[in-house]
Design an enzyme around this catalytic site. Structure first.
Site, short mmCIF file in Angstrom:
data_model
loop_
_atom_site.label_atom_id
_atom_site.label_comp_id
_atom_site.label_asym_id
_atom_site.label_seq_id
_atom_site.Cartn_x
_atom_site.Cartn_y
_atom_site.Cartn_z
N TYR A 141 -13.04 -1.72 12.52
CA TYR A 141 -11.68 -1.11 12.33
C TYR A 141 -10.82 -1.37 13.65
O TYR A 141 -9.55 -1.80 13.60
CB TYR A 141 -11.79 0.44 12.07
CG TYR A 141 -10.42 0.98 11.95
CD1 TYR A 141 -9.35 0.79 10.87
CD2 TYR A 141 -9.97 1.95 12.75
CE1 TYR A 141 -8.40 1.06 10.82
CE2 TYR A 141 -8.55 2.36 12.93
CZ TYR A 141 -7.75 2.29 11.70
OH TYR A 141 -6.56 2.84 11.55
N GLY A 189 0.69 -1.39 -0.24
CA GLY A 189 0.11 -0.11 0.08
C GLY A 189 1.00 1.28 0.01
O GLY A 189 0.81 1.91 0.80
N ASN A 242 1.54 3.63 -2.88
CA ASN A 242 1.48 4.54 -3.98
C ASN A 242 1.00 5.94 -3.52
O ASN A 242 0.95 6.72 -4.18
CB ASN A 242 0.29 4.14 -4.87
CG ASN A 242 -1.08 3.70 -4.40
OD1 ASN A 242 -1.20 2.83 -4.07
ND2 ASN A 242 -1.78 5.01 -4.62
N GLY A 296 2.75 5.00 3.13
CA GLY A 296 3.37 4.13 2.45
C GLY A 296 4.28 4.66 1.41
O GLY A 296 5.55 4.27 1.40
#
Length: 356
Positions: free
Chosen positions: A221, A66, A68, A72
């Site tokens: 979450y 992750g 992009n 990250g």
């Protein structure tokens, strides 16, 4: 008479400077400067410390999931700058390629690779791992960074609640598939991006997939972030004496796309823009755990602002960590479900009897 005129002139100058509109203007400017200074100090406090050591990792093989955008991407950028042979594992190949080209341009490191990884698909995870293992003989650092937060209830390709599936199960399978390569490359590291939201989470044994009740943030979450910590601690226990370390972290409240599904948090993020962390600041603890030489020997910790923090009791529960590990193995297909195995055995016995 001259002295009287001079005094009058002085009084008039004072009135012009410190009374009326000028006085209001000066006071407003003063308080604006005070507020700006206080906000600057708060911004510096919330940004937190930066990893300042200049150690390089030339030739070391690193995977970041992750990456992009957001934390990250900043992590990948700094690792590439320090000489890593970097694999960017992202769901969106086009966006990953754009980020890859930018990182190569900014770091002049050509050893940056775009690989497709959809953590919402166990098949994609297996394909990524299979391709990577065919390409590389070593893996020095695995950074489980990808995640989603407070999404509307959706299911992954394999039928798991999305936040549990992406944040925990996808990374659980990926790590296990790459574990032998990490051991072969020791000393090596696993870094897991969790969240302080784990404090609100509980592992619901009776409804792990949130089918009976679904709370986007405080339920699913928070549970997935608690699962990250339990997974890391169990991993550290299993990897003891292998020279493979595993640590997890909370990156802070960061201005990233992770908040895109939560209108309340987006509203707060706009108001408190100056006191939330930038993606670059949010990446610092990840970089600290990935780069600092001392983590060749330190494992099983939870960090924030580059400090090791104590965990609440339910994040240290070994019994729950063991249960979650075994359940996760069954869910991702690393271990057959006991009930299914029993059913298979019963069927086999019945077939043998029928043949006799």
């Amino acid at each position: 008479m001259d002295n009287f005129n001079v005094d009058n002139d002085r009084d008039q100058v004072k009135r012009l400077c410190f009374e009326g509109a000028w006085a209001w203007f000066l006071e407003i400017c003063f308080w604006c400067c005070v507020i700006a200074f206080v906000m600057y100090l708060l911004r510096r406090v919330f940004e937190g410390p930066f990893y300042r050591r200049t150690n390089r990792i030339d030739g070391k093989v690193v995977i970041v999931t992750g990456c992009n955008t957001g934390i990250g991407k900043e992590t990948a950028l700094e690792l590439a700058r320090r000489g890593a042979r970097l694999y960017m594992a992202c769901r969106d190949a086009a966006r990953c390629e754009a980020a890859r080209l930018e990182i190569i341009e900014r770091t002049q490191n050509p050893n940056v690779f775009n690989r497709t990884l959809d953590l919402a698909s166990l098949s994609s995870v297996r394909q990524f791992a299979e391709r990577f293992l065919a390409e590389e003989d070593r893996l020095d650092i695995l950074i489980n960074n990808a995640g989603v937060m407070a999404t509307p209830r959706k299911l992954t390709v394999d039928g798991f609640e999305q936040q549990l599936g992406i944040n925990h199960l996808g990374h659980f399978l990926l790590t296990n598939l790459l574990l032998d390569r990490l051991k072969k490359s020791a000393p090596s590291r696993i870094v897991v991006v969790s969240s302080a939201a784990y404090m609100f989470g509980r592992i619901n044994k009776n409804d792990l997939n949130s089918e009976k009740k679904y709370w986007p943030f405080f339920g699913a979450y928070a549970q997935s972030k608690l699962a990250n910590i339990l997974f890391t601690r169990k991993l550290a226990e299993l990897l003891k004496d292998t020279s493979v370390t595993a640590n997890c972290l909370h990156p802070g409240i960061v201005r990233t796309e992770l908040m895109r599904y939560n209108n309340c948090l987006c509203f707060l993020k706009t108001i408190f823009h100056l006191i939330t962390r930038s993606p670059k600041a949010g990446a610092q603890t990840t970089l600290y755990l990935a780069l600092d030489p001392k983590f060749d020997a330190l494992s099983g910790g939870y960090y924030e602002y580059m400090l090791r923090l104590p965990l609440l009791p339910w994040a240290r529960n070994k019994e729950m960590a063991n249960w979650l590990w075994e359940e996760s193995e069954k869910m991702v297909g690393l271990k057959h479900n006991d009930d299914e195995s029993k059913l298979t055995n019963i069927t086999t016995v019945q077939v043998i009897k029928d043949e006799q």
